[in-house]
Design a protein around this motif. Structure first.
Motif, PDB file in Angstrom:
ATOM      1  N   ASN A 182       0.870  -1.182   0.000  1.00  0.00           N
ATOM      2  CA  ASN A 182       0.000   0.000   0.000  1.00  0.00           C
ATOM      3  C   ASN A 182       0.902   1.225   0.000  1.00  0.00           C
ATOM      4  N   ALA A 187      -0.439  -3.450   4.056  1.00  0.00           N
ATOM      5  CA  ALA A 187      -1.720  -3.611   4.755  1.00  0.00           C
ATOM      6  C   ALA A 187      -2.014  -5.089   4.956  1.00  0.00           C
ATOM      7  N   ARG A 189      -4.130  -8.412   5.105  1.00  0.00           N
ATOM      8  CA  ARG A 189      -5.143  -8.788   4.127  1.00  0.00           C
ATOM      9  C   ARG A 189      -6.553  -8.608   4.693  1.00  0.00           C
ATOM     10  N   ARG A 190      -7.456  -8.130   3.842  1.00  0.00           N
ATOM     11  CA  ARG A 190      -8.765  -7.663   4.279  1.00  0.00           C
ATOM     12  C   ARG A 190      -9.638  -8.761   4.848  1.00  0.00           C
ATOM     13  N   ASP A 191      -9.662  -9.951   4.215  1.00  0.00           N
ATOM     14  CA  ASP A 191     -10.587 -10.994   4.661  1.00  0.00           C
ATOM     15  C   ASP A 191     -10.310 -11.411   6.101  1.00  0.00           C
ATOM     16  N   ARG A 193      -8.586  -9.430   8.270  1.00  0.00           N
ATOM     17  CA  ARG A 193      -8.678  -8.227   9.101  1.00  0.00           C
ATOM     18  C   ARG A 193     -10.103  -8.010   9.593  1.00  0.00           C
ATOM     19  N   ARG A 194     -11.091  -8.426   8.782  1.00  0.00           N
ATOM     20  CA  ARG A 194     -12.493  -8.262   9.208  1.00  0.00           C
ATOM     21  C   ARG A 194     -12.845  -9.156  10.402  1.00  0.00           C
TER      22      ARG A 194
END
Length: 613
Positions: A182, A187, A189-191, A193-194
């Motif tokens: 980023n 960053a 990973r989003r999956d 991090r949620r």
């Protein structure tokens, strides 16, 4: 004022400051160790130029932004991914597989990272479980809660964005798998991090997260005193499921919780909740306690008193009887409607012992008073013996509401003791040698017990010292990181200055005319190549010299007035033509112009050119 008085005054001022911080911002630091807490606060006070706590408190009242700077100083956010790799390896190879097997296929796994700082620890846990379960299964089964009292650190944790330096301890395959570039940062990973939820939580005051399978709280307990640590561990015990694991820092351990936690691995500070019925009964349910109605509590109290085999009386502060349980009514022939009666009017207040003086003593000393083996003769000639305990009923705020008087029937025990005493007296002569040996054994036992207590005290002192050393180490690490940041900034600024200097020297070198820069004292600071070619003097020969004392082909004394006026007024002077001789001895007419360097008194720039020979 003596040194002791000064220290006492300093402690009172520190406590007053902590109370002010709690009232103003809701940060309760009263459970923190005073040594490290005072050191961190004084560090911030020195930064802003204060020596006394009251002066700094006044500064806080008028500068709201200072609170955040103070909290950043107190809350040392030293953390990293996979900090202490050996401990995390044990967690990955032993604890995590056990939790996954216990949950079963598709079963939920709840994890709490208490004192998570900027989130590295919480995301490390997400990586561990993703490596064991696979990313897809981990996003369905695992939920991680990261909590801290530092809002600024929580903002960084929620963003989940870290510098390359923060990831340097991660293997390249994990870095590539779990972090996305980023810009200059990376960053998480989003999956995954949620599945990590961050929120503000004070482990000393707020209700704990419940039904947790793994609780990670590393290098946080060591900042608190013994009383605060005990309360926190009690909350952690409530939060964990039976068989749940507690993962502490390398400087922390549970010295007195063998009934609730068993040691899984002491080297790596991993503990496990005891699954026994006794351990479960020691838990407290904060949510149930918070919502319980007063009438239910009253019923529980009355039922508990009624079920007690000992006679118990509750007497209010004004001397009125508040409650008497069934055992007391039966034992002393008291009426069921005795509540509200002045205690002094009852026979039990002075028979078999004067209780009113004991009650006054308990109130005055604010501690329990116990009298053993009190003799009471009943009407039928029977003799009873009681141990009587008078305990003041103090609220959490220190308010004295009354006393509880407990009568423990020790008749049988006392009779047995008397019988044993008579037997011992009869056999005293025969067992004199045995008693002597027994006395020696008791002495040895006392010495051993004393040695054990000394060892336990030494162990606790070593543990406290270890925690202090770890705290100091983290402070030094935090200071080192600050110094590294400052060093990097200085390196960048030095590079920028070098670049500017090179550029300026290039510009001056490219000018064919002679350019000389004089400082405010009219000393030579710059002598370009054009000046060297014109007058035959090198820059290193004239640097720092008084311009008007230099001996070269230009009559400098004739320029003194123009130069001094230009330097003093900061206004550009008109060019002056004068006879001069170049480095080869050839005469020519030189044109000399003078310009101010920036403003009045800051120096001048001289431009010298050949007009005609």
């Amino acid at each position: 004022m003596t040194a002791h008085d000064g220290e006492a005054e300093d402690e009172r001022e520190l406590e007053s400051l902590l109370t002010f911080i709690d009232d103003s911002r809701g940060f309760d630091f009263t459970g923190y160790k005073r040594t490290s807490l005072g050191r961190r606060i004084r560090k911030r006070m020195q930064t802003v130029g204060f020596e006394k706590y009251p002066d700094y408190r006044d500064f806080l009242e008028s500068n709201a932004d200072e609170f955040q700077e103070l909290f950043n100083t107190i809350l040392i956010n030293v953390t990293s991914f996979f900090r202490d790799p050996a401990a995390w390896h044990y967690l990955q190879t032993v604890v995590v597989p056990e939790l996954i097997a216990k949950a079963g296929p598709g079963g939920d796994i709840r994890i709490w990272s208490a004192g998570c700082s900027s989130g590295e620890e919480a995301y490390t846990l997400a990586i561990l479980f993703a490596e064991q379960l696979g990313v897809e299964a981990s996003t369905k089964q695992v939920k991680i809660y990261g909590t801290d009292v530092d809002e600024e650190a929580l903002r960084e944790a929620r963003a989940g964005v870290y510098s390359l330096k923060s990831l340097e301890k991660l293997p390249d395959e994990l870095k590539t798998k779990y972090f996305e570039p980023n810009g200059a940062l990376f960053a998480f990973r989003r999956d995954l991090r949620r599945r990590v939820i961050f929120g503000r939580h004070d482990i000393t005051r707020d209700a704990p997260i419940s039904r947790v399978d793994l609780l990670v709280c590393r290098n946080t307990l060591m900042y608190f005193n013994v009383e605060a640590q005990a309360k926190i561990i009690e909350r952690f015990h409530f939060a964990l499921n039976d068989g749940g694991h507690l993962f502490l820092g390398k400087a922390e351990m549970l010295l007195a919780d063998g009934s609730r936690f068993e040691v899984t691995d002491m080297r790596n500070r991993v503990f496990k909740v005891q699954a026994s019925a006794a351990a479960r009964s020691a838990r407290f349910d904060l949510r149930a306690a918070a919502g319980m109605e007063k009438i239910n509590r009253r019923q529980v109290v009355e039922l508990a008193l009624a079920a007690s085999p000992d006679a118990v009386m509750g007497i209010e502060r004004d001397g009125t009887v508040a409650v008497v349980n069934g055992a007391a009514r039966l034992q002393f022939g008291l009426s069921a409607n005795i509540a509200g009666t002045p205690f002094r009017d009852l026979e039990i207040s002075y028979q078999p012992i004067e209780l009113r003086s004991l009650i006054d003593r308990a109130h005055n000393e604010r501690r329990s008073v116990r009298v053993n083996a009190v003799r009471r003769e009943k009407g039928d000639g029977e003799v009873q013996y009681f141990d009587i305990i008078v305990k003041p009923l103090l609220t959490s705020d220190g308010e004295d509401l009354g006393v509880a008087v407990t009568f423990i029937d020790t008749t049988e025990a006392t009779r047995l003791q008397q019988e044993v005493k008579r037997v011992q007296e009869d056999l005293a002569t025969a067992y004199a040698e045995l008693q002597s040996t027994n006395a020696e054994l008791e002495t040895v036992n006392e010495e051993l017990q004393s040695s054990i207590e000394e060892l336990e005290t030494t162990n606790e002192e070593l543990q406290s010292t270890n925690e202090e050393l770890e705290t100091t180490n983290e402070e030094l690490q935090s200071g080192n990181e600050e110094l590294e940041t400052m060093n990097e900034e200085m390196r960048i600024r030095t590079a920028e200055l070098d670049e500017a200097r090179t550029f300026l020297e290039g510009v001056l070198s490219s000018v064919a005319a002679g350019v000389v820069v004089l400082d405010s004292d009219l000393l030579v600071r710059s002598w370009n190549r054009g000046a060297e070619d014109l007058w035959g003097m090198r820059a290193d020969e004239v640097y720092g010299a008084d311009f008007f004392t230099l001996d070269f082909g230009l009559p400098t004394e004739g320029l003194r007035d123009m130069v001094e006026i230009c330097n003093e007024t900061g206004h550009r002077a008109l060019p002056v033509e004068t006879d001069a001789v170049d480095r080869k001895g050839r005469p020519f007419v030189a044109s000399v112009s003078c310009s101010p360097l920036s403003g009045p008194g800051s120096g001048v720039v001289l431009l010298m050119e050949k007009r005609r020979e």
